[in-house]
Structure formats: structure tokens, C-alpha cells
Design an enzyme around this catalytic site. Sequence first.
Site, short mmCIF file in Angstrom:
data_model
loop_
_atom_site.label_atom_id
_atom_site.label_comp_id
_atom_site.label_asym_id
_atom_site.label_seq_id
_atom_site.Cartn_x
_atom_site.Cartn_y
_atom_site.Cartn_z
N HIS A 91 0.83 -1.20 0.00
CA HIS A 91 0.00 0.00 0.00
C HIS A 91 0.87 1.26 0.00
CE1 HIS A 91 -3.86 2.02 0.55
NE2 HIS A 91 -3.19 2.88 1.29
N GLU A 139 2.24 1.66 -3.45
CA GLU A 139 1.20 2.19 -4.34
C GLU A 139 1.17 3.71 -4.27
OE1 GLU A 139 -3.55 2.87 -4.07
OE2 GLU A 139 -2.80 0.95 -3.32
N HIS A 140 1.17 4.26 -3.06
CA HIS A 140 1.15 5.72 -2.90
C HIS A 140 2.44 6.35 -3.42
CE1 HIS A 140 -2.61 6.54 -0.74
NE2 HIS A 140 -2.49 5.27 -0.36
#
Length: 91
Positions: free
Chosen positions: A52, A55-56
Site C-alpha cells: 500500500h 502504491e502511494h
Amino acid sequence: AKDVVTEYGAYCTLYRHKKSGAELLSVATEDDNKVFGMTFRTPPTDSTGVPHILEHSVLCGSRKYKTKDPFVQLLQGSLQTFLNAFTYPDR
């Protein structure tokens, strides 16, 4: 392979790239909403949240790709009804 999902009036075709084995599933319906999704099987070795965070980080741009928020730019030229990216647990 072609199939029909009668409950949704959807015509489905599965394509497979001969060299890489990559698959593309095309689902055609009469719905005005258009959607696509891309998934990459990258199962994490733990539950630290690193995918996650990555992803950012990827969506924050780089020296070569200056866009800091690609979704804002995509929204400006899109008739979208939903736009997002996800990391999702493998099920």
C-alpha cells in the site's frame, strides 16, 4: 474463450498472450459505464502494509514523471464515475 453471463447480459472473451501468458478478460455490456482494471499478482510476505505504501509512492510521481496526483489529472479529462487504485489481499 467466449462466454455469455446471461444474468448481466455480458459477453466475455478471455485473451492470453502467447509469449508471456498474460491474460486479458474483456466484458462487454450495454451499460454506459466503462471500466478497466489491471492486476499484478505480487503476494506480500507479511502484513506490514508495504504494498500500500508502494502504491502511494508510485502515484506521487518522479523526476521523469512529474505528476504528483495522477487521479486529479485523469478526472479533468474523464467522464468517469469512479476512479481509484487499490492494493487488495490475495483471496
